[in-house]
Every structure is written in C-alpha cells, then in structure tokens.
Design a protein around this motif. Structure first.
Motif, short mmCIF file in Angstrom:
data_model
loop_
_atom_site.label_atom_id
_atom_site.label_comp_id
_atom_site.label_asym_id
_atom_site.label_seq_id
_atom_site.Cartn_x
_atom_site.Cartn_y
_atom_site.Cartn_z
N ILE A 174 101.99 17.50 -1.63
CA ILE A 174 102.53 17.83 -2.95
C ILE A 174 101.84 19.08 -3.49
O ILE A 174 102.50 20.01 -3.99
CB ILE A 174 102.35 16.65 -3.93
N SER A 177 102.99 22.12 -1.57
CA SER A 177 104.38 22.46 -1.89
C SER A 177 104.47 23.18 -3.23
O SER A 177 105.29 24.09 -3.41
CB SER A 177 105.23 21.19 -1.92
N GLY A 338 116.26 12.93 -4.54
CA GLY A 338 115.12 12.60 -3.68
C GLY A 338 115.39 11.34 -2.88
O GLY A 338 115.07 11.27 -1.68
N THR A 342 115.54 11.44 1.23
CA THR A 342 114.56 10.66 1.99
C THR A 342 115.23 9.53 2.78
O THR A 342 114.81 9.23 3.90
CB THR A 342 113.49 10.05 1.06
N SER A 348 109.08 10.42 3.73
CA SER A 348 108.71 10.98 2.43
C SER A 348 107.88 12.24 2.61
O SER A 348 108.00 13.19 1.84
CB SER A 348 107.93 9.95 1.63
N THR A 351 110.12 15.09 3.19
CA THR A 351 111.01 15.37 2.06
C THR A 351 110.34 16.23 1.00
O THR A 351 111.00 17.09 0.39
CB THR A 351 111.48 14.04 1.42
N ILE A 352 109.05 16.01 0.76
CA ILE A 352 108.33 16.71 -0.32
C ILE A 352 108.52 18.23 -0.29
O ILE A 352 108.91 18.84 -1.30
CB ILE A 352 106.83 16.36 -0.30
N GLY A 381 109.92 11.95 -3.63
CA GLY A 381 109.53 11.97 -2.22
C GLY A 381 109.35 10.57 -1.66
O GLY A 381 109.76 10.27 -0.54
#
Length: 436
Positions: A174, A177, A338, A342, A348, A351-352, A381
């Motif tokens: 996270i 990102s 999200g 996912t 997850s 996906t983030i 996520g």
C-alpha cells in the motif's frame, strides 16, 4: 460494456452454476478479452503466458498434497484423533463434545492466524493438518462450512491489521503504491486506519459461528489407501521430524516447494517404510492437490487477460464521472470495484497496485482525507480475497476439507466466506471511508 466486469461476472455465474472453475476462468477471460476488442488468438496467448506465473504455487500445492498423504500414512494424526474419539465415547456427555468442538475450532483459528505472521507458512499447514482430523470432525458433526470461514478468516484478517509477516508485505505494498503516484505515507499509518475495516472480519466470523452451530453429518471415508499403520515411537518421531523440517526449510528458503521436498525426503530416508508404499501414497496425495494447482494456473491466466484489457481504469473513471460530487456513492463504488477486481484476480496483494494508481488521485480530487483513502485502498484490496474461486485463501481450505470428496469449493467455501467475510468488511470499509 466493461471487459473486467463482464469477465468476472461470467466467471462467477458459471462457477455458481457448478461449471468447473477452470473452464469458468477460461470462458470468463475469453468473454472479457472479446469485449475489450482483443483478438481471440491474442487472448489465448496472453492467457497462456500468464499461466507461467502460477507454476510455482501449482507445484507447491502438488508436493504439499503428497507430503500430507505421507503424514496421514504415518498414522501420527490418527493416534491423536482415535485418542480423542475414545475419550468422547467414554465421556458420552454433551459438555465433552462442546469442549472438543471449541478446542478444534480455536486451534485451527490460531494455526491459520499464526501461518500469516508468527510462522509465515501461509496455506502450507492446511493439507497437512486438516485431512487427518476430518474423521474427528465427522464424529463431532462439525459443519465444514464453518471451518472454511474460520480458516479463511485466519488467512485474511492478519495481513490487514497486523504489520508483521504477510501483513508487512500487504501494508508495505500500500505504501509503495501510494509512492508510485507521488504521495508519501508512513508505514505506521496503514494499520491504524484499517482497524475499522478489519473489524468486519471479526463481526462476520462471530455471525458464522452462530449460524453454522448446528450439526452436519458427513460419511467417514478412509483417505489413505493403507489400512494398517505402524504407529511405533520411531514412526511418530519420523513424522514429527518431517513436519519440523518442512516448516523450517520453508521459512529459511521462502519456498513451499523445497519445504515440502524436505519433509518428503525425511520419510524416504528414514527407511521406516517401504519405498513402493511411500511412492503410492505420494502419488495419491499429489493427485488430491493437483486440481487446486490447475485452478491457480488458470487464475493467473485470467488475471493476465483482465490486466491486459486496461478496463479497470475506464471502469473507475466512468463511475467517477457519473457520480462526481456524491461522496457516499463514490466511496461505495470504489469498494465494489476493488471487490470485483480482487474476485477476478484472486489476490489482494496483486490488486493493490492496480487500484491504488487510480483511487489515490481520485480520492485527493474528491477531497477525501488521507486516512479515508488508506482505509478505502486497504479495504478494496482485501475485499474479494475471501470468496474468490481463484484465491489461495479459499483454495487452501477447500484442499484440506475436500480431501474425502465431501466439500464443494464454490458452495461450501466460496459462498460462505463471501457472505460472512466479504460483506461485513464491505460495510465496515464503507463506514471507515465516510468517517475518517
């Protein structure tokens, strides 16, 4: 039409209709690719190349299945299970059975949580621990859907709230990102802002414990082909050493493959068993887990096609354009996107980066606070990891609980975990996005 939405919906609907998950993933990817305007030949190429990314986890599953079969063949867990069954039959009291049920559920919950941080072996413990105690669970008439929820809770809740082990990886993803889009946040800011969303997991688990409290009957089926076992002290020691070796090597090498190989080789080199018998059990175990590995391969191909369409961005931007100025609907839509992404990708962690690149600038433009944006990104996520047919957080529990062929991946694992974990987290994540 949005390619990502179409692909995921097709995959989920076909899975719920009991079409084989591998076929559902391929057809969903094909539908999404066609909607995105990708030529069929290119879709097949992208899907095929994406499969390579799942090769390691597929081989890991197969070898862990073989190792689990050898553990069952050794008789170490059968000794433990028979001891408890005899004690229950002797006690013949409702209180004793309740204590046994609570102990098993509690032990599995602790093992699942520990697998994410204290002893970060992830799903490696499931095919080793679950199949041998299925007969005990049958004796106690425990609903396996509850165990699926308990295991998936233990595989997902810790990485959202605890900044160690897999939680450190998730929360650092996270932070990274955010940095990618030019926004700096401290690692220590992530976990506190995910407390409210993570509470949804706890709420869902408590509801599931009450909902699945009724008895459910299963037929006790012999998993190992060998009926008589040598349960001598030396055999038990060999099994214990193999388990310790598996976990130790996996932690040292960060590889489930080499961890499983270490445990398997101890069985063969102990000379406590005939190699031809071990070989037969190993093959049976690999066959038991091979299907799960194939699903993971197909899931990676599906994820590659979804990513290639580029429609995640257009989906979010389209929602933002239609709902601009409506904070409530924007936050809800971000979380639903999200969930969809996912559910399709099945991870997850993967996906983030995809959603953060879109959601962070959007959140800033909508003048959401940074804690709210962190909560939304983290929740979006984590959503879908529980409940996705292609997630190892659901495939792992199914691999153990379906060892005797009496547990359906979609209706007994994915649907319960979606209802009791995803939906409460969706609600608490929305609350966090609105009040932080």
């Amino acid at each position: 039409m949005n390619a990502v939405l179409i692909a995921v919906l097709v995959m989920i609907i076909l899975s719920l209709l009991r079409l084989n998950v591998v076929l559902a993933l391929f057809i969903g990817a094909l539908a999404g690719g066609i909607v995105a305007g990708i030529p069929i030949a290119d879709i097949i190429t992208i899907f095929t190349e994406g499969i390579v990314g799942g090769a390691e986890i597929a081989l890991s599953y197969a070898l862990l299945g073989g190792f689990a079969a050898l553990i069952a063949y050794s008789g170490i867990t059968e000794v433990f299970v028979n001891f408890i069954i005899r004690a229950l039959n002797k006690e013949q009291s409702k209180k004793a059975r309740i204590i046994a049920k609570i102990s098993i559920i509690g032990a599995l919950l602790i093992a699942a949580v520990m697998s994410q941080n204290l002893i970060p072996v992830h799903i490696a413990f499931i095919p080793i621990l679950i199949p041998p105690i299925l007969s005990l669970m049958n004796e106690l008439e425990i609903d396996r859907r509850l165990i699926a929820v308990v295991l998936t809770f233990g595989l997902t809740f810790p990485y959202v709230i605890l900044p160690v082990g897999f939680g450190q990886i998730f929360q650092n993803t996270i932070v990274t990102s955010f940095e990618t889009v030019g926004v700096d946040i401290a690692f220590g800011d992530v976990a506190p802002n995910l407390i409210i969303p993570a509470s949804g997991f706890v709420i869902g688990l408590i509801i599931a414990l009450f909902y699945y409290r009724k008895k459910r009957n299963y037929e006790t089926i012999q998993i190992s082909s060998q009926q008589e076992r040598d349960t001598s002290k030396a055999t038990i020691i060999t099994a214990v050493l193999s388990i310790l070796a598996t976990f130790t090597v996996q932690i040292m090498t960060d590889s489930m493959i080499f961890g499983a190989l270490a445990g398997i080789m101890i069985f063969f080199l102990s000379f406590r068993f005939k190699w031809k018998h071990l070989d037969a059990e190993l093959i049976n175990g690999i066959q038991m887990m091979a299907y799960i590995g194939i699903v993971m391969l197909a899931a990676n191909g599906f994820a590659s096609v979804i990513t290639e369409t580029g429609h995640v961005t257009s989906l979010v931007e389209g929602i933002a354009e239609v709902l601009i100025g409506q904070k409530t609907l924007i936050v809800a839509s971000m979380l639903i996107v999200g969930l969809i992404v996912t559910m399709g990708i099945g991870s997850s962690f993967a996906t983030i980066p995809i959603i953060a690149s879109i959601f962070v600038p959007m959140g800033i433009e909508l003048e959401l606070s940074m804690p709210a944006i962190i909560a939304i990104i983290g929740t979006a996520g984590a959503l879908g990891d529980a409940g996705s047919p292609a997630s190892d957080s659901t495939l792992g529990p199914t691999a153990g609980l379906d060892a005797d062929g009496q547990h359906d991946h979609i209706w007994d694992t994915c649907v319960p975990t979606f209802l009791f974990l995803n939906l409460p987290v969706l609600a608490t994540g929305f609350i966090a996005g609105m009040i932080l």
